[in-house]
Design a protein around this motif. Sequence first.
Motif, PDB file in Angstrom:
ATOM      1  N   VAL A 143      14.311  -5.771  -2.200  1.00 12.14           N
ATOM      2  CA  VAL A 143      12.886  -5.827  -1.871  1.00 12.14           C
ATOM      3  C   VAL A 143      12.310  -7.104  -2.467  1.00 12.14           C
ATOM      4  O   VAL A 143      12.422  -7.340  -3.677  1.00 12.14           O
ATOM      5  CB  VAL A 143      12.131  -4.604  -2.436  1.00 12.14           C
ATOM      6  N   ALA A 144      11.717  -7.940  -1.626  1.00 10.34           N
ATOM      7  CA  ALA A 144      11.071  -9.177  -2.078  1.00 10.34           C
ATOM      8  C   ALA A 144       9.565  -8.961  -2.115  1.00 10.34           C
ATOM      9  O   ALA A 144       8.965  -8.554  -1.122  1.00 10.34           O
ATOM     10  CB  ALA A 144      11.414 -10.331  -1.145  1.00 10.34           C
ATOM     11  N   SER A 145       8.954  -9.233  -3.280  1.00 14.75           N
ATOM     12  CA  SER A 145       7.516  -9.043  -3.412  1.00 14.75           C
ATOM     13  C   SER A 145       7.014  -9.808  -4.618  1.00 14.75           C
ATOM     14  O   SER A 145       7.654  -9.810  -5.676  1.00 14.75           O
ATOM     15  CB  SER A 145       7.179  -7.550  -3.566  1.00 14.75           C
ATOM     16  N   ASN A 146       5.874 -10.476  -4.457  1.00 13.71           N
ATOM     17  CA  ASN A 146       5.216 -11.190  -5.559  1.00 13.71           C
ATOM     18  C   ASN A 146       6.154 -12.165  -6.257  1.00 13.71           C
ATOM     19  O   ASN A 146       6.145 -12.285  -7.491  1.00 13.71           O
ATOM     20  CB  ASN A 146       4.650 -10.188  -6.571  1.00 13.71           C
ATOM     21  N   GLY A 147       6.961 -12.856  -5.478  1.00 13.00           N
ATOM     22  CA  GLY A 147       7.814 -13.887  -6.027  1.00 13.00           C
ATOM     23  C   GLY A 147       9.023 -13.401  -6.778  1.00 13.00           C
ATOM     24  O   GLY A 147       9.648 -14.172  -7.517  1.00 13.00           O
ATOM     25  N   GLU A 148       9.406 -12.136  -6.620  1.00 17.48           N
ATOM     26  CA  GLU A 148      10.579 -11.625  -7.290  1.00 17.48           C
ATOM     27  C   GLU A 148      11.372 -10.706  -6.361  1.00 17.48           C
ATOM     28  O   GLU A 148      10.858 -10.240  -5.338  1.00 17.48           O
ATOM     29  CB  GLU A 148      10.201 -10.858  -8.567  1.00 17.48           C
ATOM     30  N   GLU A 182       5.838   0.057 -14.720  1.00 14.45           N
ATOM     31  CA  GLU A 182       5.912  -0.908 -13.631  1.00 14.45           C
ATOM     32  C   GLU A 182       6.031  -0.223 -12.275  1.00 14.45           C
ATOM     33  O   GLU A 182       5.724  -0.821 -11.244  1.00 14.45           O
ATOM     34  CB  GLU A 182       7.105  -1.839 -13.843  1.00 14.45           C
ATOM     35  N   LEU A 183       6.468   1.032 -12.270  1.00 16.10           N
ATOM     36  CA  LEU A 183       6.601   1.776 -11.021  1.00 16.10           C
ATOM     37  C   LEU A 183       5.322   2.511 -10.655  1.00 16.10           C
ATOM     38  O   LEU A 183       5.184   2.989  -9.527  1.00 16.10           O
ATOM     39  CB  LEU A 183       7.753   2.780 -11.125  1.00 16.10           C
ATOM     40  N   ASP A 184       4.373   2.610 -11.589  1.00 11.61           N
ATOM     41  CA  ASP A 184       3.117   3.303 -11.312  1.00 11.61           C
ATOM     42  C   ASP A 184       2.336   2.581 -10.213  1.00 11.61           C
ATOM     43  O   ASP A 184       2.385   1.357 -10.088  1.00 11.61           O
ATOM     44  CB  ASP A 184       2.264   3.389 -12.577  1.00 11.61           C
ATOM     45  N   ASP A 185       1.585   3.375  -9.432  1.00 13.12           N
ATOM     46  CA  ASP A 185       0.714   2.839  -8.369  1.00 13.12           C
ATOM     47  C   ASP A 185       1.504   2.012  -7.363  1.00 13.12           C
ATOM     48  O   ASP A 185       1.003   1.017  -6.814  1.00 13.12           O
ATOM     49  CB  ASP A 185      -0.413   1.989  -8.968  1.00 13.12           C
ATOM     50  N   THR A 186       2.732   2.399  -7.109  1.00 11.99           N
ATOM     51  CA  THR A 186       3.595   1.616  -6.220  1.00 11.99           C
ATOM     52  C   THR A 186       4.341   2.530  -5.267  1.00 11.99           C
ATOM     53  O   THR A 186       4.863   3.572  -5.667  1.00 11.99           O
ATOM     54  CB  THR A 186       4.615   0.786  -7.029  1.00 11.99           C
ATOM     55  N   SER A 187       4.409   2.117  -4.001  1.00 13.47           N
ATOM     56  CA  SER A 187       5.240   2.790  -3.008  1.00 13.47           C
ATOM     57  C   SER A 187       6.270   1.811  -2.485  1.00 13.47           C
ATOM     58  O   SER A 187       6.005   0.616  -2.346  1.00 13.47           O
ATOM     59  CB  SER A 187       4.381   3.320  -1.854  1.00 13.47           C
ATOM     60  N   TRP A 188       7.450   2.331  -2.182  1.00 13.79           N
ATOM     61  CA  TRP A 188       8.576   1.524  -1.720  1.00 13.79           C
ATOM     62  C   TRP A 188       8.996   2.003  -0.336  1.00 13.79           C
ATOM     63  O   TRP A 188       9.251   3.188  -0.140  1.00 13.79           O
ATOM     64  CB  TRP A 188       9.753   1.636  -2.691  1.00 13.79           C
ATOM     65  N   PHE A 189       9.065   1.092   0.618  1.00 15.65           N
ATOM     66  CA  PHE A 189       9.477   1.397   1.984  1.00 15.65           C
ATOM     67  C   PHE A 189      10.846   0.749   2.201  1.00 15.65           C
ATOM     68  O   PHE A 189      10.949  -0.480   2.268  1.00 15.65           O
ATOM     69  CB  PHE A 189       8.457   0.864   2.995  1.00 15.65           C
ATOM     70  N   GLN A 194      14.563  -5.281   5.672  1.00 15.78           N
ATOM     71  CA  GLN A 194      13.109  -5.304   5.821  1.00 15.78           C
ATOM     72  C   GLN A 194      12.440  -4.258   4.926  1.00 15.78           C
ATOM     73  O   GLN A 194      11.664  -3.436   5.375  1.00 15.78           O
ATOM     74  CB  GLN A 194      12.725  -5.062   7.288  1.00 15.78           C
ATOM     75  N   SER A 195      12.753  -4.281   3.650  1.00 14.14           N
ATOM     76  CA  SER A 195      12.120  -3.355   2.709  1.00 14.14           C
ATOM     77  C   SER A 195      10.811  -3.958   2.193  1.00 14.14           C
ATOM     78  O   SER A 195      10.674  -5.171   2.080  1.00 14.14           O
ATOM     79  CB  SER A 195      13.061  -3.059   1.541  1.00 14.14           C
ATOM     80  N   ILE A 196       9.868  -3.078   1.836  1.00 11.20           N
ATOM     81  CA  ILE A 196       8.522  -3.514   1.454  1.00 11.20           C
ATOM     82  C   ILE A 196       8.083  -2.739   0.215  1.00 11.20           C
ATOM     83  O   ILE A 196       8.347  -1.545   0.089  1.00 11.20           O
ATOM     84  CB  ILE A 196       7.506  -3.264   2.597  1.00 11.20           C
ATOM     85  N   ARG A 197       7.383  -3.424  -0.698  1.00  8.51           N
ATOM     86  CA  ARG A 197       6.744  -2.773  -1.838  1.00  8.51           C
ATOM     87  C   ARG A 197       5.231  -2.871  -1.665  1.00  8.51           C
ATOM     88  O   ARG A 197       4.702  -3.930  -1.330  1.00  8.51           O
ATOM     89  CB  ARG A 197       7.172  -3.440  -3.147  1.00  8.51           C
ATOM     90  N   VAL A 198       4.526  -1.766  -1.927  1.00  6.76           N
ATOM     91  CA  VAL A 198       3.080  -1.702  -1.694  1.00  6.76           C
ATOM     92  C   VAL A 198       2.396  -1.129  -2.928  1.00  6.76           C
ATOM     93  O   VAL A 198       2.853  -0.132  -3.494  1.00  6.76           O
ATOM     94  CB  VAL A 198       2.765  -0.801  -0.470  1.00  6.76           C
TER      95      VAL A 198
END
Length: 299
Positions: A143-148, A182-189, A194-198
């Motif tokens: 999962v790519a998100s926020n530069g990591e 770090e996992l709080d308030d986060t959903s993972w698709f 094509q994985s997404i972190r929200v």
Amino acid sequence: MVRHRPFDFREQIVFLVHPSTGRRIDLPVLRSPDQGYFVFYVDPRGTPLVVACVQIMSVVPTVHVACPGDVYWCVHKHGSKPHLSKAMSRSIDNTLIMDVALIGTLAVCAEFFGQILIFNIAEMTWRTASCPEWSIKDAHYLVASNGEVVMVSCLRAATGSAFKFFRLDMEALEWSPLDGQELDDTSWFLCKGQSIRVKEEGKRKVYTFGPRRCNDSVTESSDGTNGTICFTGTSGPPTLKTITNIYAYDLVAGTVEAVIPTSIVTEVRRWVQPMHKRYIIQYERKKSRNFTSGMKELV
């Protein structure tokens, strides 16, 4: 967008389409018998600068690269196979790429046996690293998100462990686990390629595609947070029709539920990420037209 030329499944027509303006950018015909994960790098204005296709299966890791206006794809091969034992090297002829994520100009690839291959699509160079706690029995997603880049893994079978989350340090090529905060308030698709972190306030969920729910049992991960096993996937060519649903795993409550009341038959399943951050699901060749009205925003 990718489609095969009529009567010639070794040639693929590749082009980009802007979702708002409809502008189409044609790329060279890709002559490759194998499937691949496509990633592309854009400038700050959103203009595509370079497109890379990472072959899923090849003798050595292989990437095809093209820029808008090119007349052919450049092929860049890794100098050798990922490091394997001698016994495995004798029994395995090809390299199998499980997933790909793009950070800037770096295509991060996860190989079947846990080798992480990083291809710089601007400099055309390779770097390698190993992934911690890797098992070929697990399903792995990048999962790519926020530069990591984050690696999410879970057991394929119907009994097993929780989801595990690791962050990759792109400079040191070292991994560190994500803690509960770090996992709080986060959903993972999760979906291959094509994985997404929200960010979703008050949530800690994982969404997956699958033909059925694996199991309701919940286990606990190493950091003390609740988790649950992953879905049972299907394999085969992208034109193979399968029964599909979407399942939401709540890592706090330890529950799992089907997002769509009734499964549908589909050939292709992907997450779609509109600009306003509302997530919907796109299916090609749905079983019935009346199902379209049920595809509402997921988050």
